[in-house]
Motif scaffolding. Structure first.
Motif, PDB file in Angstrom:
ATOM      1  N   LEU B 185      28.153  32.593  21.009  1.00 20.89           N
ATOM      2  CA  LEU B 185      28.339  32.763  22.448  1.00 20.89           C
ATOM      3  C   LEU B 185      29.820  32.674  22.798  1.00 20.89           C
ATOM      4  N   ALA B 186      30.533  31.725  22.184  1.00 24.00           N
ATOM      5  CA  ALA B 186      31.953  31.567  22.485  1.00 24.00           C
ATOM      6  C   ALA B 186      32.708  32.846  22.150  1.00 24.00           C
ATOM      7  N   LYS B 187      32.421  33.403  20.971  1.00 22.91           N
ATOM      8  CA  LYS B 187      33.118  34.625  20.556  1.00 22.91           C
ATOM      9  C   LYS B 187      32.835  35.760  21.544  1.00 22.91           C
ATOM     10  N   VAL B 188      31.529  35.954  21.822  1.00 29.14           N
ATOM     11  CA  VAL B 188      31.158  37.094  22.662  1.00 29.14           C
ATOM     12  C   VAL B 188      31.619  36.882  24.100  1.00 29.14           C
ATOM     13  N   PHE B 189      31.435  35.664  24.640  1.00 28.35           N
ATOM     14  CA  PHE B 189      31.875  35.394  26.016  1.00 28.35           C
ATOM     15  C   PHE B 189      33.377  35.624  26.147  1.00 28.35           C
ATOM     16  N   GLY B 190      34.140  35.082  25.180  1.00 30.37           N
ATOM     17  CA  GLY B 190      35.592  35.244  25.233  1.00 30.37           C
ATOM     18  C   GLY B 190      35.978  36.718  25.247  1.00 30.37           C
ATOM     19  N   GLU B 191      35.312  37.511  24.374  1.00 31.65           N
ATOM     20  CA  GLU B 191      35.651  38.930  24.305  1.00 31.65           C
ATOM     21  C   GLU B 191      35.232  39.662  25.572  1.00 31.65           C
ATOM     22  N   MET B 192      34.081  39.240  26.148  1.00 33.86           N
ATOM     23  CA  MET B 192      33.620  39.910  27.371  1.00 33.86           C
ATOM     24  C   MET B 192      34.620  39.692  28.510  1.00 33.86           C
ATOM     25  N   VAL B 193      35.119  38.451  28.625  1.00 36.76           N
ATOM     26  CA  VAL B 193      36.091  38.179  29.693  1.00 36.76           C
ATOM     27  C   VAL B 193      37.371  38.962  29.433  1.00 36.76           C
ATOM     28  N   ASP B 194      37.786  39.014  28.163  1.00 40.37           N
ATOM     29  CA  ASP B 194      39.010  39.747  27.850  1.00 40.37           C
ATOM     30  C   ASP B 194      38.874  41.231  28.146  1.00 40.37           C
ATOM     31  N   GLU B 195      37.642  41.745  28.036  1.00 44.03           N
ATOM     32  CA  GLU B 195      37.453  43.180  28.244  1.00 44.03           C
ATOM     33  C   GLU B 195      37.014  43.515  29.653  1.00 44.03           C
ATOM     34  N   ALA B 196      36.891  42.495  30.527  1.00 41.49           N
ATOM     35  CA  ALA B 196      36.472  42.754  31.905  1.00 41.49           C
ATOM     36  C   ALA B 196      37.534  43.609  32.605  1.00 41.49           C
ATOM     37  N   PRO B 197      37.104  44.424  33.581  1.00 41.55           N
ATOM     38  CA  PRO B 197      38.082  45.249  34.302  1.00 41.55           C
ATOM     39  C   PRO B 197      39.181  44.379  34.915  1.00 41.55           C
ATOM     40  N   ARG B 198      40.435  44.851  34.820  1.00 42.22           N
ATOM     41  CA  ARG B 198      41.563  44.003  35.218  1.00 42.22           C
ATOM     42  C   ARG B 198      42.030  44.253  36.649  1.00 42.22           C
ATOM     43  N   ASP B 199      41.369  45.159  37.388  1.00 41.72           N
ATOM     44  CA  ASP B 199      41.918  45.512  38.704  1.00 41.72           C
ATOM     45  C   ASP B 199      42.024  44.303  39.635  1.00 41.72           C
ATOM     46  N   THR B 200      40.934  43.528  39.732  1.00 44.85           N
ATOM     47  CA  THR B 200      40.958  42.354  40.597  1.00 44.85           C
ATOM     48  C   THR B 200      42.048  41.394  40.156  1.00 44.85           C
ATOM     49  N   ALA B 201      42.113  41.197  38.824  1.00 44.29           N
ATOM     50  CA  ALA B 201      43.082  40.244  38.288  1.00 44.29           C
ATOM     51  C   ALA B 201      44.493  40.653  38.690  1.00 44.29           C
ATOM     52  N   ARG B 202      44.775  41.945  38.569  1.00 41.45           N
ATOM     53  CA  ARG B 202      46.123  42.411  38.905  1.00 41.45           C
ATOM     54  C   ARG B 202      46.421  42.197  40.380  1.00 41.45           C
ATOM     55  N   ALA B 203      45.436  42.506  41.224  1.00 43.45           N
ATOM     56  CA  ALA B 203      45.633  42.332  42.667  1.00 43.45           C
ATOM     57  C   ALA B 203      45.882  40.864  42.994  1.00 43.45           C
ATOM     58  N   MET B 204      45.075  39.975  42.367  1.00 43.91           N
ATOM     59  CA  MET B 204      45.227  38.547  42.644  1.00 43.91           C
ATOM     60  C   MET B 204      46.591  38.053  42.193  1.00 43.91           C
ATOM     61  N   ARG B 205      47.028  38.539  41.020  1.00 35.70           N
ATOM     62  CA  ARG B 205      48.307  38.093  40.497  1.00 35.70           C
ATOM     63  C   ARG B 205      49.432  38.541  41.424  1.00 35.70           C
ATOM     64  N   ALA B 206      49.309  39.778  41.930  1.00 38.05           N
ATOM     65  CA  ALA B 206      50.321  40.297  42.840  1.00 38.05           C
ATOM     66  C   ALA B 206      50.364  39.453  44.109  1.00 38.05           C
ATOM     67  N   ALA B 207      49.210  38.920  44.508  1.00 38.20           N
ATOM     68  CA  ALA B 207      49.147  38.115  45.727  1.00 38.20           C
ATOM     69  C   ALA B 207      49.585  36.681  45.450  1.00 38.20           C
ATOM     70  N   GLY B 208      49.936  36.363  44.197  1.00 39.86           N
ATOM     71  CA  GLY B 208      50.503  35.056  43.910  1.00 39.86           C
ATOM     72  C   GLY B 208      49.542  34.033  43.354  1.00 39.86           C
ATOM     73  N   ALA B 209      48.391  34.465  42.840  1.00 40.41           N
ATOM     74  CA  ALA B 209      47.432  33.498  42.302  1.00 40.41           C
ATOM     75  C   ALA B 209      47.924  32.954  40.962  1.00 40.41           C
ATOM     76  N   ALA B 210      47.566  31.713  40.691  1.00 35.38           N
ATOM     77  CA  ALA B 210      47.943  31.087  39.433  1.00 35.38           C
ATOM     78  C   ALA B 210      47.065  31.645  38.310  1.00 35.38           C
ATOM     79  N   PRO B 211      47.527  31.561  37.050  1.00 35.00           N
ATOM     80  CA  PRO B 211      46.776  32.139  35.930  1.00 35.00           C
ATOM     81  C   PRO B 211      45.320  31.683  35.880  1.00 35.00           C
ATOM     82  N   LEU B 212      45.081  30.389  36.087  1.00 36.46           N
ATOM     83  CA  LEU B 212      43.707  29.911  35.984  1.00 36.46           C
ATOM     84  C   LEU B 212      42.857  30.428  37.137  1.00 36.46           C
ATOM     85  N   GLN B 213      43.483  30.549  38.313  1.00 32.39           N
ATOM     86  CA  GLN B 213      42.746  31.122  39.451  1.00 32.39           C
ATOM     87  C   GLN B 213      42.362  32.563  39.135  1.00 32.39           C
TER      88      GLN B 213
END
Lengths: 305, 296
Positions: B185-213
């Motif tokens: 589960l750890a292997k697959v979960f980790g890979e699933m999160v890594d392969e999740a679409p990054r659009d939201t992440a990029r938008a959040m980062r641009a808005a100043g969110a911290a890495p963990l957020q």
């Protein structure tokens, strides 16, 4: 409300969500936590003195026999391990791989045959060209029965664990490698058949439709259109399941078919826990080698297609 | 030679795929030789033949009542007993799933790269930069190896280890299943999160969110449906493994199959087999429906 806020509100309303997915996740969490209260798990025993004594006894016996009770010497341990590998290890490892290979090949052959009648696009009165003719209700019903029957059979094959198949077949076929090979093959035929059916259903339809439109028979479409197009995906699944077969083959020897598991059971019965742990580590190494090989081969298949 | 013939000349007659297929054929021949597998051995001896006939003869008439001549006094009705075994199987599988979900989520976080690898260059100094550049990758590597070790030892071998080290009971059965499943589960979960679409992440980062957020509110929710579907598939596997653990003596379906088969009560065996089938089939349909929902 500004346009901005309305946009955000709109985005929020259109967020992807599914009540079914959320309910399922909740059900899983409730089950996973509830089981600890419902089940009779002796958590307290695990921390009790008795299990501590048991554990220290085990810790004593786990030290490789030649260095037990004296200073640790890497060379002696290596010689001990090398000796075990020479007398038993290499043969057992080879047989473990052989069992996994023979099983997955049989499973693949069975899966190739079974995936066709289990595929929705193939098991219809008009394969790949729906609406080309108007089949009678009886023909349609017959194909549905075939498809549902094959699918149920596939679920049955894969729902029975390999080890149960092996145990039953061992009682029938006696002590040779067939029970292990057939057990793995039966279970994996169920899985490969199902995955194969999904591949066939998701093939690009145009070439198959063209073949059918040119007058190819069902079997001809399968041979000239379905299999060549589906081969790369079939091979990917084949190697993915082979990894699992290697893993399972390390333990199937516990039933008395000579492979790694035999020596594990043997070491356990003689209370030679040093050997037990050594064989388990060898098993882990076999699994890692299998994973590595399969990853390399899958990469090659993906690049070639 | 006509120029057309040159143009039509085929490359080497076998491509990569052909080579793989030929290799597989060769491997199959080697395996048959290494195992001395003859077709003759597939025909059971006279004793085996009798067992086969009597066993498969009961395939369509599973038992609904105890078959043995001796039924211990006070034993529940056969079907009640069988359902109890099925229930124990589910409970052991669910408990193992609970533990491996905790392991999988925790280690899966450490085994993913998304929360440290694709952060922009800002904040490269101070302890945060240190954490991101050295501690996180080292932790990632260590956890990956740990996961590999957990996964590559089969659950039955974990069971043997526990049996030798602290004795076998339902709890150690749960642990034996939970360790390799947690690793997977750890292997697959980790890979699933890594392969999740990054659009939201990029938008959040641009808005100043911290890495963990970004990780927990931008990436994990995108992967959550996939993770749920996969967890259900693993639950199906856990049910099978829990049944098998019965071979070591806990009261799941495996122990009943073993006892009834050895006592030659083949009708009972089929009842247990069909019960296993039902359990797995329900979970299979469920996870299939989930996957369709996720894809749609």
């Amino acid at each position: 409300m500004t346009t901005h806020e309305r946009l955000v509100e709109d985005l929020y309303r259109r967020r992807p969500r599914s009540r079914f997915v959320r309910l399922s996740a909740a059900a899983l969490v409730v089950l996973a936590i509830g089981a600890w209260f419902v089940g009779d798990f002796p958590v307290a025993d695990l921390l009790s003195n008795a299990s501590g004594e048991h554990l220290s006894d085990f810790a004593e016996r786990v030290v490789p026999q030649p260095v037990r009770g004296r200073a640790f010497d890497g060379g002696v341990v290596l010689a001990w391990a090398g000796d075990l590998m020479r007398t038993k290890g290499w043969t057992a490892a080879g047989r473990t791989f052989a069992i996994s290979l023979a099983a997955i090949l049989l499973a693949a052959l069975a899966g190739l045959v079974l995936c066709l009648p289990a595929a929705r696009t193939f098991a219809t009165p008009e394969p790949f060209l729906p609406g080309a003719s108007a089949p009678g209700r009886l023909t349609r019903l017959a194909w549905t029965v075939v498809r549902v029957g094959v699918r149920t059979f596939l679920v049955f094959l894969r729902s029975i664990p390999e080890d149960v198949w092996a145990f039953l077949l061992f009682g029938i076929l006696g002590a040779n490698a067939w029970p292990a090979v057939l057990a793995l093959a039966l279970h994996n035929a169920g899985i490969l058949g199902k995955l194969g059916a999904e591949v066939v259903e998701n093939l690009p339809p145009a070439p198959l439709r063209a073949l059918r439109g040119l007058g190819a028979r069902r079997t001809q479409v399968a041979a000239a259109g379905v299999f060549p197009a589906a081969l790369p995906r079939f091979l990917l699944y084949f190697f993915y399941r082979w990894e699992t077969c290697v893993r399972e083959a390390t333990v199937l020897g516990m039933l008395g078919i000579l492979s790694l598991g035999t020596w594990i059971t043997d070491a356990r019965h003689r209370l030679h826990y040093d050997e037990l742990v050594f064989w388990i580590l060898v098993g882990a190494a076999i699994v890692l080698v299998g994973d590595l090989l399969s990853t390399i081969l899958r990469g090659a298949v993906r690049r070639a297609s | 030679m006509a120029p057309d013939a040159v143009a039509l000349r085929r490359p080497f007659p076998v491509g990569t795929r052909g080579l793989v297929l030929l290799g597989l054929f060769g491997a199959g021949v080697w395996a048959l030789c290494a195992l001395d597998l003859g077709l003759g051995q597939l025909v059971p001896g006279s004793g085996g033949l009798l067992v086969a006939q009597r066993f498969f003869g009961r395939a369509l008439s599973p038992a609904v009542d105890w078959e043995g001549a001796f039924v211990p006094p006070g034993a529940p009705a056969f079907l009640v007993d069988a359902l109890e075994a099925a229930w124990t199987t589910i409970v052991v599988a669910a408990a193992a799933m609970g533990l491996s979900l905790v392991l999988g989520l925790g280690l899966g976080f450490l085994a993913s790269t998304a929360w440290w690898a694709d952060e922009p260059a800002r904040g490269r100094s101070g302890w945060r930069g240190l954490l991101r550049r050295f501690v996180a990758p080292a932790l990632y590597g260590a956890v990956r190896i740990l996961i590999g070790c957990m996964r590559s030892v089969h659950e039955l071998l974990w069971a043997v280890l526990f049996l030798a080290a602290i004795g076998f009971n339902p709890l150690t059965a749960v642990l034996a299943i939970a360790i390799p499943f947690g690793g997977t589960l750890a292997k697959v979960f980790g890979e699933m999160v890594d392969e999740a679409p990054r659009d939201t992440a990029r938008a959040m980062r641009a808005a100043g969110a911290a890495p963990l957020q970004v990780y927990f509110f931008g990436l994990v929710p995108r992967a959550l449906p996939d993770m749920t579907a996969y967890a259900f598939y693993r639950f199906e596997c856990a049910v099978r493994s829990a049944a098998i653990m019965g071979f070591f003596g806990i009261a799941t379906l495996g122990s009943r199959i073993q006892q009834s088969f050895l006592a030659t009560n083949y009708g009972e065996v089929w009842t247990y087999l069909y019960l296993t089938f039902l359990l797995v089939a329900v979970l299979d349909l469920w996870s299939g429906a989930l996957r369709r929902r996720v894809v749609a």
